[in-house]
Each structure stands twice: as C-alpha cells, then as structure tokens.
Design an enzyme around this catalytic site. Structure first.
Site, mmCIF file in Angstrom:
data_model
loop_
_atom_site.group_PDB
_atom_site.id
_atom_site.type_symbol
_atom_site.label_atom_id
_atom_site.label_comp_id
_atom_site.label_asym_id
_atom_site.label_seq_id
_atom_site.Cartn_x
_atom_site.Cartn_y
_atom_site.Cartn_z
ATOM 1 N N ASP A 9 0.873 -1.171 0.000
ATOM 2 C CA ASP A 9 0.000 0.000 0.000
ATOM 3 C C ASP A 9 0.911 1.222 0.000
ATOM 4 O O ASP A 9 1.703 1.420 0.932
ATOM 5 C CB ASP A 9 -0.868 -0.053 1.269
ATOM 6 C CG ASP A 9 -1.711 1.188 1.464
ATOM 7 O OD1 ASP A 9 -1.561 2.175 0.696
ATOM 8 O OD2 ASP A 9 -2.516 1.187 2.405
ATOM 9 N N GLY A 31 -9.760 4.955 -5.564
ATOM 10 C CA GLY A 31 -8.505 4.255 -5.818
ATOM 11 C C GLY A 31 -7.353 4.782 -4.982
ATOM 12 O O GLY A 31 -7.528 5.166 -3.823
ATOM 13 N N ASP A 33 -5.739 7.524 -5.251
ATOM 14 C CA ASP A 33 -5.922 8.950 -4.949
ATOM 15 C C ASP A 33 -6.698 9.111 -3.632
ATOM 16 O O ASP A 33 -6.285 9.853 -2.722
ATOM 17 C CB ASP A 33 -6.689 9.579 -6.125
ATOM 18 C CG ASP A 33 -6.638 11.090 -6.170
ATOM 19 O OD1 ASP A 33 -5.960 11.689 -5.316
ATOM 20 O OD2 ASP A 33 -7.276 11.658 -7.065
ATOM 21 N N SER A 121 -2.721 4.928 -13.947
ATOM 22 C CA SER A 121 -3.737 4.693 -15.005
ATOM 23 C C SER A 121 -4.236 3.261 -15.120
ATOM 24 O O SER A 121 -5.088 2.991 -15.975
ATOM 25 C CB SER A 121 -3.249 5.158 -16.390
ATOM 26 O OG SER A 121 -3.269 6.560 -16.491
ATOM 27 N N THR A 122 -3.727 2.333 -14.284
ATOM 28 C CA THR A 122 -4.135 0.921 -14.482
ATOM 29 C C THR A 122 -5.368 0.528 -13.686
ATOM 30 O O THR A 122 -5.727 -0.652 -13.647
ATOM 31 C CB THR A 122 -2.989 -0.061 -14.131
ATOM 32 O OG1 THR A 122 -2.740 0.018 -12.720
ATOM 33 C CG2 THR A 122 -1.739 0.245 -14.915
ATOM 34 N N GLY A 123 -6.017 1.501 -13.043
ATOM 35 C CA GLY A 123 -7.268 1.223 -12.339
ATOM 36 C C GLY A 123 -8.434 1.739 -13.153
ATOM 37 O O GLY A 123 -8.663 1.314 -14.286
ATOM 38 N N VAL A 124 -9.141 2.710 -12.583
ATOM 39 C CA VAL A 124 -10.329 3.281 -13.229
ATOM 40 C C VAL A 124 -9.998 3.849 -14.620
ATOM 41 O O VAL A 124 -10.841 3.815 -15.521
ATOM 42 C CB VAL A 124 -10.911 4.392 -12.327
ATOM 43 C CG1 VAL A 124 -12.040 5.135 -13.016
ATOM 44 C CG2 VAL A 124 -11.415 3.788 -11.033
ATOM 45 N N TYR A 125 -8.787 4.341 -14.834
ATOM 46 C CA TYR A 125 -8.432 4.945 -16.118
ATOM 47 C C TYR A 125 -8.206 3.924 -17.237
ATOM 48 O O TYR A 125 -8.054 4.284 -18.397
ATOM 49 C CB TYR A 125 -7.221 5.874 -15.972
ATOM 50 C CG TYR A 125 -7.571 7.258 -15.420
ATOM 51 C CD1 TYR A 125 -8.843 7.543 -14.931
ATOM 52 C CD2 TYR A 125 -6.626 8.278 -15.398
ATOM 53 C CE1 TYR A 125 -9.166 8.801 -14.428
ATOM 54 C CE2 TYR A 125 -6.944 9.549 -14.900
ATOM 55 C CZ TYR A 125 -8.209 9.798 -14.415
ATOM 56 O OH TYR A 125 -8.520 11.044 -13.922
HETATM 57 P P1 ADP Z 1 -6.148 5.551 -12.216
HETATM 58 O O1 ADP Z 1 -7.346 6.468 -12.167
HETATM 59 O O2 ADP Z 1 -4.865 6.278 -12.575
HETATM 60 O O3 ADP Z 1 -6.397 4.328 -13.025
HETATM 61 P P2 ADP Z 1 -6.542 4.059 -9.740
HETATM 62 O O4 ADP Z 1 -6.345 4.546 -8.358
HETATM 63 O O5 ADP Z 1 -7.934 3.648 -10.147
HETATM 64 O O6 ADP Z 1 -5.913 5.163 -10.687
HETATM 65 O O7 ADP Z 1 -5.593 2.814 -9.973
HETATM 66 C C1 ADP Z 1 -4.222 2.898 -10.235
HETATM 67 C C2 ADP Z 1 -3.531 1.690 -9.628
HETATM 68 O O8 ADP Z 1 -3.328 1.932 -8.235
HETATM 69 C C3 ADP Z 1 -4.311 0.375 -9.730
HETATM 70 O O9 ADP Z 1 -3.429 -0.618 -10.254
HETATM 71 C C4 ADP Z 1 -4.687 0.057 -8.295
HETATM 72 O O10 ADP Z 1 -4.656 -1.336 -8.052
HETATM 73 C C5 ADP Z 1 -3.580 0.746 -7.532
HETATM 74 N N1 ADP Z 1 -3.867 1.126 -6.140
HETATM 75 C C6 ADP Z 1 -5.049 1.446 -5.571
HETATM 76 N N2 ADP Z 1 -4.882 1.766 -4.254
HETATM 77 C C7 ADP Z 1 -3.537 1.632 -4.000
HETATM 78 C C8 ADP Z 1 -2.723 1.796 -2.838
HETATM 79 N N3 ADP Z 1 -3.240 2.183 -1.672
HETATM 80 N N4 ADP Z 1 -1.375 1.588 -2.971
HETATM 81 C C9 ADP Z 1 -0.842 1.206 -4.153
HETATM 82 N N5 ADP Z 1 -1.560 1.035 -5.276
HETATM 83 C C10 ADP Z 1 -2.886 1.231 -5.208
#
Ligand code: ADP
Length: 177
Positions: A9, A31, A33, A121-125
């Site tokens: 994390d 996410g 952020d 960018s590998t989550g919601v984006y």
């Molecule tokens: P984006 O909008 O840039 O895609 P996200 O937050 O949806 O951002 O996801 C980006 C990446 O961060 C994803 O691979 C997700 O698994 C990862 N992520 C989410 N929370 C955490 C955290 N607390 N620490 C590290 N990585 C995280």
C-alpha cells in the site's frame, strides 16, 4: 540508484516522495488517490486546491508536488495519467511515459532521494496493465540513466496493490535490467 517493484500500500511507504495517480482537477477521488488523501489528511487537498486556483487544471502527463500531511513520506507528487479510452494507443503510451518522467523531474526538484510510484492509469483509467508495466519500467530506467550524474533521486520503488501488477513489473524488470 535502483529500481524495484514490491507488493504493498503506497500510503505506508517510508520514502521521501510518493506519487499519486491524480485527476486533472487534483480533486481527490477513489482508488490510490482516495487512499492517499484519506491517509494524508486535509492539508494535501488544501494545497491541491491552491495549485489549481493558481495555474488551472493539470494537463495529462504533468506532475506537481505538495507536502504529504500525515503520511510517512515528505512529498506527494500528483501526476495525471491518461484515460485509456480518450487517446490512441501510441498517444496513451507517450502520455503515461510523460507521467513517470515529469514525476521524477519534480522529485529531483524537491530533492527527494527515494520515490515510490503506484501503477498509474491501471485502475479506473483503464490502461492495460501488461502495456503499462514495461512503459513504467523503461521510462524510469531511462530517466535514472540520463540523470545519474546530477540528481538527488537514488531509488525508485514501483508499488503494486495486487499480485497481477507485480508479475507484469517483474517480467519487465527481468527483460530490461
Ligand atoms: P487511475 O485512475 O490512474 O487508473 P486508480 O487509483 O484507479 O488510478 O488505480 C491505479 C492503480 O493503483 C491500480 O493498479 C490500483 O490497483 C492501484 N492502487 C489502488 N490503491 C492503492 C494503494 N493504496 N497503494 C498502491 N496502489 C494502489
């Protein structure tokens, strides 16, 4: 100088600067952020609002720094990743590489020695993870190589919340180092 990938994390990382996958309004969100803002406390969002009031919204691929509030880190570097559905694949790749490069430039400007990145960018984006990982690794390695004589940045850690992303990073690191 070194680049590694770990499972974890990012809010718990005891480094000088953590990078946040922010939106262009620096408005906080879900996410990583959301996790960063809730662990850091309100001062980070206040600084973000002041940056937006001064310069307007942040273009994709750019990065800005705030202090890190209650986090173990000293700095949060907010970078705006590309939204996969809004660009063609080549442009997405360039914009994602710009995120890593501009975040490292800002890390050097604030004098950070240790920097941690999430998988921008590998989550919601929606950026495909198997494409994002080699871009993150190659851009960071190139930056470290190009700046090694004149930068504070010594180690960069790519932090993955899940094993899938770690596997992609490890494969890219095996191929490129
Ligand atoms: P984006 O909008 O840039 O895609 P996200 O937050 O949806 O951002 O996801 C980006 C990446 O961060 C994803 O691979 C997700 O698994 C990862 N992520 C989410 N929370 C955490 C955290 N607390 N620490 C590290 N990585 C995280």
């Amino acid at each position: 100088m070194g680049l590694t990938a770990v499972l974890g994390d990012i809010t718990t990382m005891d480094v000088d600067a953590i990078v946040n996958a922010a939106n262009s309004a620096l408005a906080g969100g879900g996410g990583v952020d959301g996790a960063i803002h809730s662990a850091a406390g309100p001062t980070v969002l206040e600084e973000c609002r002041a940056i937006i009031a001064k310069q307007g919204s942040c273009p994709t691929g750019t990065a800005v720094a705030t202090f890190a509030g209650e986090l173990p880190a000293t700095w949060v570097i907010h970078t705006v990743g590309p939204i996969w559905s809004q660009h063609d694949p080549i442009e997405n790749g360039t914009l994602l590489a710009n995120c890593y490069g501009s975040s490292l430039d800002v890390a050097a400007e604030v004098g950070a020695k240790t920097v941690a990145f999430p998988a921008i960018s590998t989550g919601v984006y929606g950026f495909p993870r198997e494409l994002a990982a080699p871009i993150a690794v190659s851009t960071t390695l190139d930056w470290l190589n190009q700046n090694k004589q004149n930068t504070s940045v010594e180690t960069v850690t790519l932090v993955c919340l899940d094993a899938e992303n770690l596997r992609h990073y490890q494969q890219a690191l095996d191929e490129m180092t």
